[in-house]
Design a protein around this motif. Structure first.
Motif, PDB file in Angstrom:
ATOM      1  N   ARG A 127      48.060  38.558  40.106  1.00 11.62           N
ATOM      2  CA  ARG A 127      48.062  38.349  38.656  1.00 11.62           C
ATOM      3  C   ARG A 127      47.322  39.446  37.917  1.00 11.62           C
ATOM      4  N   LEU A 128      46.373  40.081  38.611  1.00 10.10           N
ATOM      5  CA  LEU A 128      45.615  41.183  38.011  1.00 10.10           C
ATOM      6  C   LEU A 128      46.231  42.544  38.343  1.00 10.10           C
ATOM      7  N   HIS A 129      47.319  42.544  39.126  1.00 12.62           N
ATOM      8  CA  HIS A 129      48.030  43.777  39.508  1.00 12.62           C
ATOM      9  C   HIS A 129      47.077  44.770  40.189  1.00 12.62           C
ATOM     10  N   LEU A 130      46.310  44.264  41.144  1.00 15.36           N
ATOM     11  CA  LEU A 130      45.320  45.096  41.822  1.00 15.36           C
ATOM     12  C   LEU A 130      45.924  45.846  42.999  1.00 15.36           C
ATOM     13  N   PRO A 131      45.313  46.957  43.397  1.00 12.90           N
ATOM     14  CA  PRO A 131      45.770  47.672  44.598  1.00 12.90           C
ATOM     15  C   PRO A 131      45.734  46.759  45.809  1.00 12.90           C
ATOM     16  N   GLY A 132      46.737  46.864  46.660  1.00 12.80           N
ATOM     17  CA  GLY A 132      46.797  46.069  47.880  1.00 12.80           C
ATOM     18  C   GLY A 132      47.353  44.675  47.688  1.00 12.80           C
ATOM     19  N   SER A 133      47.638  44.284  46.445  1.00  9.16           N
ATOM     20  CA  SER A 133      48.111  42.913  46.212  1.00  9.16           C
ATOM     21  C   SER A 133      49.508  42.672  46.769  1.00  9.16           C
ATOM     22  N   GLU A 134      50.222  43.738  47.098  1.00  9.37           N
ATOM     23  CA  GLU A 134      51.564  43.576  47.665  1.00  9.37           C
ATOM     24  C   GLU A 134      51.510  43.262  49.168  1.00  9.37           C
ATOM     25  N   GLU A 135      50.330  43.404  49.781  1.00  4.93           N
ATOM     26  CA  GLU A 135      50.189  43.140  51.210  1.00  4.93           C
ATOM     27  C   GLU A 135      49.775  41.688  51.438  1.00  4.93           C
TER      28      GLU A 135
END
Length: 709
Positions: free
Chosen positions: A490-498
């Motif tokens: 929800r915060l579109h942070l790095p690594g959130s796709e993993e």
């Protein structure tokens, strides 16, 4: 995995018990979607079928009616105990929106993360902090537990060490220093492994103000004055060198700085140490001889040596004993980790430039928060101070995962005031706690049978790897990593796709297996390779064990270990001794509990219904106290109420109190947190250890009196 709640057939699964951070292999029986029995797995290379009482009681904890079941939103004033059950979607959306607003308006450093010790989500919280962009996260141990030992081992040996209980050669001697593994069983160094080694004839030496459960199994007991361990270790080094009972071949070939060390310890005689430590000089000599002359030997060290303001040099002085005796990476001794899996991808490279300088305490405590730190984190007193005073800037939000700082952080009065000042407090836990009762959002956490994880054991050395699998689902409870990942998305942070499984597979890739395969087998345990340093040396600048540390010298710390008197002690604080004549230790553990957890579990609480203060019979007689009386233990900071445990098994001038007490059966929001909380007595004020920022939790001054009726 899919869980069929209507299935009446009992099914069994292999997993790892993480009720503490011990790591017993287990077989879990499930019926109708609930855990009904847990027993030790005989095939596990660690516990080989054994389990502690906490693990056995897992079904009672997992199915407890008071477990949190759904996300809660505070209604009314903070601590008012008025809650609204809300959906996960609403909770995550609202928390993410508030975090985003705080980050944009005040910077990511205004958001802090907190967590408990050694949990499955530990490294994922660090990953979340880095992705979020905040340098400020904490765990109550760190400077006070484990990190000094890890850091010193890395600097001296080039890696962490652990006792070799799992090979073909048993230890002949075990030196237990500030450690009671028969009760605490930490980090994969399980109680049963130690017990079996002692049963096979290993000579035990215990350095502890209490004759603990472990010390009672030892042939020698050194009841050291709390906080003076460095003086004792320096005197043992003196004896081993003076009597030429050190391992000459290993020292000559594989150590750096022996001549400097030999000159340095000439003045640190057993007689010098006796006046400081309260341990007789003859006992110091005997312990040094026993450890040096009975090889292979293991040195089991615990957090008792780190909870003082001379933490770095205390750990350093004890660590040198391994090298002097050649008990490093040999069968049956202390072995260096193989680290067979990849380090957890904490995304430290994603922490924005400039944030290191904003980490609270990093500029002062370089081995806690600086670039050389093993796991860079904020200094806890500085972090809570920033919540209260906005110095050097304001901490506005705190997200806590599995931690109850009102019981586990020194000076809980300041902790309470700090939490009240926050704009956002989110607590994820199994049960409502005194800390959770102050939160804006309380999130229901998964218990260990509801969790997926890959874990290397023993911790940090990672000589074997095990899989914990999700077996059941309790109400709407969720794994902490899932909560973190959902916030990250929800915060579109790095690594959130993993996904979490992506992370676990990354760790396992060097072994050629993935999480699904490991889950089936339960564990992977390759044979240990001893004395690997003979091929490439140690992973240090000199390629040797660094007795004299130029690395520490460059950081501004003494290159050879030294002793410093604790700031509050009979020697340093004579003005307090008349009112507070005894020396206090505050970390006593019991088998039934882990830190502040499980006091609402009937089967465990029945075994240990009351908090206890341990004192010598001489003290009890002087104060008119009988075994089982309620007593008041006081320090310059406050008083608590405990049951008297009268014994011969403690130094006559030392009082020991149990850690982590609160009373879930009492009314919230306080749940009796101020009544028997050891940290009411402790001090988080300076001076601090110059490298780690450790503060004095042991060796403080106290008084004890029978409670007036």
């Amino acid at each position: 995995m899919e869980i069929t709640l209507t299935d009446n057939i009992e099914k069994t699964y292999k997993s790892i018990c993480r009720i503490c951070h011990g790591g017993c292999g287990v077989i879990v029986s499930v019926q109708n979607g609930k855990v009904v029995k847990v027993k030790g797995d005989p095939a596990s290379p660690m516990n080989k079928g054994w389990m502690c009482i906490k693990g056995v009681m897992t079904p009672e904890i997992a199915n407890h009616p008071d477990r949190l079941r759904t996300p809660l939103l505070r209604k009314g004033k903070r601590g008012g105990m008025q809650w609204e059950s809300i959906s996960w979607e609403r909770a995550l959306e609202e928390i993410a929106r508030k975090l985003d607003a705080l980050k944009k308006e005040h910077g990511a450093e205004s958001i802090a993360l907190g967590q408990g010790t050694g949990r499955h989500h530990y490294m994922h919280v660090v990953r979340f902090a880095n992705a979020l962009g905040t340098p400020n996260w904490y765990e109550p141990g760190l400077a006070q537990c484990f990190i000094p030992r890890i850091t010193v081992s890395n600097i001296m040996y080039g890696g962490f060490v652990v006792g070799d209980y799992y090979g073909d050669v048993p230890p002949k001697c075990i030196l237990f220093w500030g450690h009671n593994p028969l009760v605490s069983g930490p980090d994969g160094e399980l109680a049963i492994s130690v017990k079996r080694a002692l049963d096979k004839g290993a000579i035990g030496i215990a350095v502890d103000p209490r004759r603990s459960e472990t010390a009672k199994r030892c042939k020698q007991w050194l009841p050291v004055r709390p906080g003076t361990d460095a003086a004792l270790a320096l005197a043992m080094i003196h004896v081993i060198i003076k009597e030429n009972i050190y391992d000459k071949e290993f020292v000559e070939k594989w150590t750096h700085g022996f001549s400097e060390l030999r000159e340095h310890v000439k003045a640190f005689t057993p007689e010098w140490a006796e006046t400081i430590t309260w341990v007789a000089a003859c006992d110091i000599v005997n312990a040094a001889r026993t450890y040096a002359l009975n090889k292979p030997a293991i040195l089991e060290w615990g957090l008792g040596i780190e909870q003082n303001t001379n933490s770095l040099q205390t750990v350093r002085s004890i660590a040198i004993l391994r090298a002097l005796t050649g008990n490093i990476d040999n069968p049956g001794g202390d072995i260096i980790g193989k680290n067979i899996i990849r380090s957890y991808p904490t995304l430290k490279e994603k922490l924005p430039e400039g944030m290191l300088k904003k980490r609270l305490g990093a500029d002062t405590f370089k081995l806690l928060g600086g670039w050389r730190a093993f796991m860079p984190s904020a200094h806890i007193p500085a972090l809570f101070k920033a919540m209260r005073t906005c110095d050097p800037y304001q901490i506005r939000a705190l997200l806590i995962f599995g931690n109850n700082p009102l019981t586990t952080v020194a000076n809980p009065g300041e902790v309470y005031e700090s939490l009240q000042r926050l704009e956002l407090l989110v607590v994820t836990d199994l049960f409502m706690t005194p800390t959770a009762a102050l939160a804006d959002y309380v999130l229901p956490a998964a218990f260990w049978p509801e969790v997926e994880q890959v874990i290397g054991y023993p911790l940090v050395v990672e000589n074997m790897v095990m899989a914990q699998q999700k077996i059941t689902q309790h109400a709407e409870c969720r794994q902490d990593e899932w909560i973190i990942n959902e916030l990250s998305k929800r915060l579109h942070l790095p690594g959130s796709e993993e996904s979490l499984e992506d992370v676990m597979n990354y760790q396992l890739e060097p072994l050629g297996i993935d999480y699904q395969k490991l889950k089936t087998s339960g564990f992977f345990y390759p044979p240990h390779q001893y004395k690997r340093y003979e091929e490439k040396g140690f992973r240090t600048p000199s390629k040797k064990v660094e007795l004299y540390s130029k690395s520490l010298q460059r950081l501004g710390y003494d290159p050879l270990p030294t002793y410093k008197e604790p700031p509050e002690s009979p020697v340093q604080s004579p003005e307090l001794v008349e009112q507070f004549p005894y020396v206090l230790i505050t970390g006593c553990r019991k088998k039934e509990f882990f830190q502040s957890e499980h006091r609402q579990i009937p089967s465990l609480r029945k075994r240990r219904p009351h908090p206890q203060a341990e004192m010598h019979r001489e003290v009890a007689a002087e104060k008119g106290i009988n075994h089982g009386d309620w007593v008041i233990v006081s320090s310059p900071r406050g008083s608590i109420r405990m049951k008297a445990q009268v014994t011969e098994d403690i130094h006559p001038r030392v009082i020991s109190v149990e850690h982590g007490w609160w009373f879930p059966e009492k009314a919230g929001p306080e749940f009796g947190v101020w009544e028997s909380n050891a940290n009411v007595l402790t001090n988080n004020k300076p001076p601090y250890d110059p490298a780690f920022g450790s503060y004095q939790l042991r060796g403080l001054l106290c008084a004890i009196e029978k409670e007036k009726t």
